[in-house]
Scaffold this active site. Structure first.
Site, short mmCIF file in Angstrom:
data_model
loop_
_atom_site.label_atom_id
_atom_site.label_comp_id
_atom_site.label_asym_id
_atom_site.label_seq_id
_atom_site.Cartn_x
_atom_site.Cartn_y
_atom_site.Cartn_z
N ASP A 18 15.07 -31.30 5.90
CA ASP A 18 14.46 -32.59 6.23
C ASP A 18 15.58 -33.55 6.60
O ASP A 18 16.54 -33.73 5.84
CB ASP A 18 13.69 -33.15 5.04
CG ASP A 18 12.42 -32.35 4.74
OD1 ASP A 18 11.95 -31.62 5.63
OD2 ASP A 18 11.91 -32.46 3.61
N ASP A 78 0.30 -30.61 7.00
CA ASP A 78 0.56 -31.16 5.68
C ASP A 78 -0.77 -31.24 4.93
O ASP A 78 -1.63 -32.06 5.25
CB ASP A 78 1.18 -32.56 5.78
CG ASP A 78 2.54 -32.52 6.47
OD1 ASP A 78 3.20 -31.47 6.42
OD2 ASP A 78 2.94 -33.55 7.05
#
Length: 258
Positions: free
Chosen positions: A11, A130
């Site tokens: 990330d 997600d």
């Protein structure tokens, strides 16, 4: 049988690798390029980079580090973050990325999936999902703009419906980011993975929850995923990728050994 894949996830925020828990409270892990090089040398099958605030900030992924990563690793890598057009994708692929992944922009404009697949081929179009389990309703819902907790929103899509929709539109691979499990290292959500596997006919990558080597084994053996993505166990050197692959091989998992 195709070999199962081990995929470290990096990330990225403000040019550095970060990691949170359930998509919140991110801490800085380190610089992008040295981490990418380390994982490639340890035996990762590919890497995934998420510019986590690109979509919520209304910008595309910072391309400056993409070409630097391409120069130092010899394994495939995928880049995600605010890719909203064919031009955005073309630039990132031209800098050396092998795949591009779209998430929030696909929810905003599902036709983007088809346009990208038609232009670049389904083999390099990944859709990230997600997904959050709502204990009150017993349902899995798709979330959007998860890179910024102040902007995260629950969409109208239930996860299984969205998985089927993105495949119809040309997704060549799906990464299922299980938000409830993210960063807590207590195992992948096998129940959810099994349900998704039943309706997912493209490569499926599990993401969120890996804490032990056994967790990877369970995802491959019990949910039949094609790849397992993880972050904190690799960033914090809890698990070495080479040792993980050796363990999986002893358990009968088809895996590429370096």
């Amino acid at each position: 049988m195709l070999a199962k894949r081990i995929i470290p996830c990096l990330d990225v925020r403000d040019g550095q690798v970060v990691k949170g828990v359930q998509f919140r409270n991110h801490e800085i892990i380190g610089d992008i390029v040295p981490l990418a090089k380390r994982y490639a040398e340890e035996g990762a099958d590919e890497l995934v980079f998420y510019d986590i605030t690109a979509s919520s900030d209304g910008r595309v992924v910072d391309k400056s580090w993409v070409s630097r990563v391409a120069e130092v690793i010899d394994i495939p890598f995928c880049v995600a973050g605010g890719i909203k057009s064919l031009d955005d994708a073309a630039k990132i692929l031209s800098f050396g990325a092998d795949k591009i992944s779209i998430n929030s922009p696909a929810l905003a404009d599902p036709t983007l999936i088809t346009r990208l697949a038609d232009r670049f081929g389904v083999q390099c179009i990944v859709v990230g999902i997600d997904t959050w389990y709502d204990g009150e309703t017993g349902k899995y819902h798709v979330n959007q703009y998860t890179g910024d907790e102040t902007r995260t929103r629950v969409t109208q899509w239930e996860t299984l419906d969205w998985v089927q929709e993105v495949q119809k539109r040309g997704a060549g691979e799906i990464v299922l980011n299980m938000m409830n499990q993210d960063g807590v290292r207590n195992g992948y959500d096998l129940e959810q993975l099994k349900k998704v596997r039943e309706v997912c006919h493209v490569p499926l990558i599990a993401s969120g929850g890996a804490g032990t080597m056994e967790h990877f084994l369970e995802a491959f053996r019990d949910a039949d995923v094609d790849g397992a993505l993880a972050a904190s166990v690799f960033h914090k050197q809890i698990i070495n990728i080479g040792e993980l692959k050796a363990y999986l091989a002893t358990q009968g998992v088809e895996i590429r050994i370096c």
